[in-house]
Design an enzyme around this catalytic site. Structure first.
Site, PDB file in Angstrom:
ATOM      1  N   CYS A   1      60.656 -20.913  62.646  1.00 10.89           N
ATOM      2  CA  CYS A   1      59.239 -21.114  62.924  1.00 10.89           C
ATOM      3  C   CYS A   1      58.398 -20.297  61.953  1.00 10.89           C
ATOM      4  O   CYS A   1      58.772 -19.173  61.594  1.00 10.89           O
ATOM      5  CB  CYS A   1      58.949 -20.690  64.364  1.00 10.89           C
ATOM      6  SG  CYS A   1      57.244 -20.878  64.883  1.00 10.89           S
TER       7      CYS A   1
ATOM      8  N   HIS B   1      59.539 -28.607  69.879  1.00 10.02           N
ATOM      9  CA  HIS B   1      59.285 -27.306  69.255  1.00 10.02           C
ATOM     10  C   HIS B   1      57.800 -26.962  69.325  1.00 10.02           C
ATOM     11  O   HIS B   1      57.421 -25.850  69.702  1.00 10.02           O
ATOM     12  CB  HIS B   1      59.757 -27.327  67.804  1.00 10.02           C
ATOM     13  CG  HIS B   1      59.574 -26.024  67.091  1.00 10.02           C
ATOM     14  ND1 HIS B   1      60.583 -25.102  66.956  1.00 10.02           N
ATOM     15  CD2 HIS B   1      58.493 -25.486  66.474  1.00 10.02           C
ATOM     16  CE1 HIS B   1      60.132 -24.055  66.293  1.00 10.02           C
ATOM     17  NE2 HIS B   1      58.870 -24.263  65.981  1.00 10.02           N
ATOM     18  N   GLU B   2      56.951 -27.924  68.963  1.00 14.57           N
ATOM     19  CA  GLU B   2      55.506 -27.670  68.962  1.00 14.57           C
ATOM     20  C   GLU B   2      54.955 -27.623  70.391  1.00 14.57           C
ATOM     21  O   GLU B   2      54.054 -26.835  70.689  1.00 14.57           O
ATOM     22  CB  GLU B   2      54.787 -28.747  68.141  1.00 14.57           C
ATOM     23  CG  GLU B   2      55.285 -28.905  66.719  1.00 14.57           C
ATOM     24  CD  GLU B   2      55.293 -27.605  65.938  1.00 14.57           C
ATOM     25  OE1 GLU B   2      56.096 -27.483  65.013  1.00 14.57           O
ATOM     26  OE2 GLU B   2      54.497 -26.688  66.259  1.00 14.57           O
TER      27      GLU B   2
END
Length: 289
Positions: A204, A246-247
């Protein structure tokens, strides 16, 4: 005659291997993971040619074409395709090609937004639902895409740039020239997801210089709104499902290190400690782990 027979057998096997390798695009490679897909073909050919494979594989050249950007530091996954170039009777199974690393873009022309690093408290703060679908929202989305592309990423969530609202953007191709692939989701929610999961390596932008294995659902069903407030229903699978999850985690105050197992967390802890010390030196004790 025996050599001709061996050549014919090898040619047929190489053709089958090429088809098998093309199917490897279904196997995602995430966040800088260098998939050792070569092992499966090596085992297959080893059974056919035995020791000859180990001796001859040096004489083959493999070219890996990356057809998706790498999610490391803000990207999600890539799927490799392979092209085998034959020399004589030898085969070299898929080798790695260098992958361009994501970067911290710093100041980006056209926006004052900046990528926040762990342990900035905004990465853990609650995110509000968007209620005004106006020009300000459209400008925010536009600037988030600017940051995402400047970071060489495929996705970005609003809290990562200091905006605690439920906004995410992504482009599974990671290429600003392919703007038709851009997705902006407002107030997204996951309404269904697969029981089946897989584990891939993620990283990230807000956690530089580290990565770890994360388990995600293979597919998800999503409800959201677009920048005009229109309701959207969508199903994402594979690569796009992982990008979204993920977001989406960011919008829930969750970051990928929360999903690491004990071993994975221990591996990244020294880097986390460095990030904490760097943050404290610059901003003081107002942080959130």
């Amino acid at each position: 005659a025996q050599r001709r027979a061996n050549l014919h057998a090898l040619t047929v096997t190489a053709a089958s291997l090429s088809s098998l390798l093309m199917l490897s695009s279904a196997i995602p490679r995430v966040h800088g993971l260098r998939t050792a897909f070569a092992h499966a073909p090596s085992m297959l050919l080893g059974r056919v040619f035995g020791d000859r494979l180990a001796e001859s594989r040096r004489n083959f050249q493999t070219v890996e074409a990356l057809n998706r950007p790498d999610l490391r530091h803000g990207r999600t996954a890539v799927s490799p395709t392979f092209e085998l170039k034959q020399r004589g009777l030898s085969i070299l199974c898929a080798s790695e090609a260098p992958v361009e690393e994501e970067i911290d873009p710093g100041a980006v022309e056209g926006t004052d937004l900046r990528v926040l690093k762990y342990p900035h408290p905004k990465l853990r703060a609650p995110d509000e639902e968007v209620t005004e679908f106006d020009d300000e929202l459209k400008q925010t989305v536009k600037e988030m895409f600017l940051i995402m592309y400047a970071s060489k990423g495929v996705g970005l969530a609003a809290p990562q740039v200091g905006i605690n609202k439920k906004i995410m953007v992504f482009n599974p191709e990671g290429d600003k020239k392919k703007w038709l692939q851009e997705v902006a989701l407002i107030n997204p929610t996951i309404v269904a997801q697969s029981e089946g999961t897989d584990v891939e390596i993620e990283a990230c932008l807000s956690f530089p210089e580290m990565q770890g294995k994360v388990r995600r659902s293979k597919w998800i069903k999503v409800e959201a709104q677009d920048v005009k407030g229109k309701k959207i229903k969508k199903k994402y699978t594979g690569w796009e499902a992982r990008v979204f999850q993920h977001e989406y985690d960011h919008l829930e105050g969750t970051v990928y290190i929360d999903r690491l197992d004990e071993e994975g967390r221990n591996e990244v802890q020294p880097v986390l400690d460095e990030l904490i010390e760097a943050y404290k030196a610059e901003y003081g004790d107002d942080f959130a782990l």
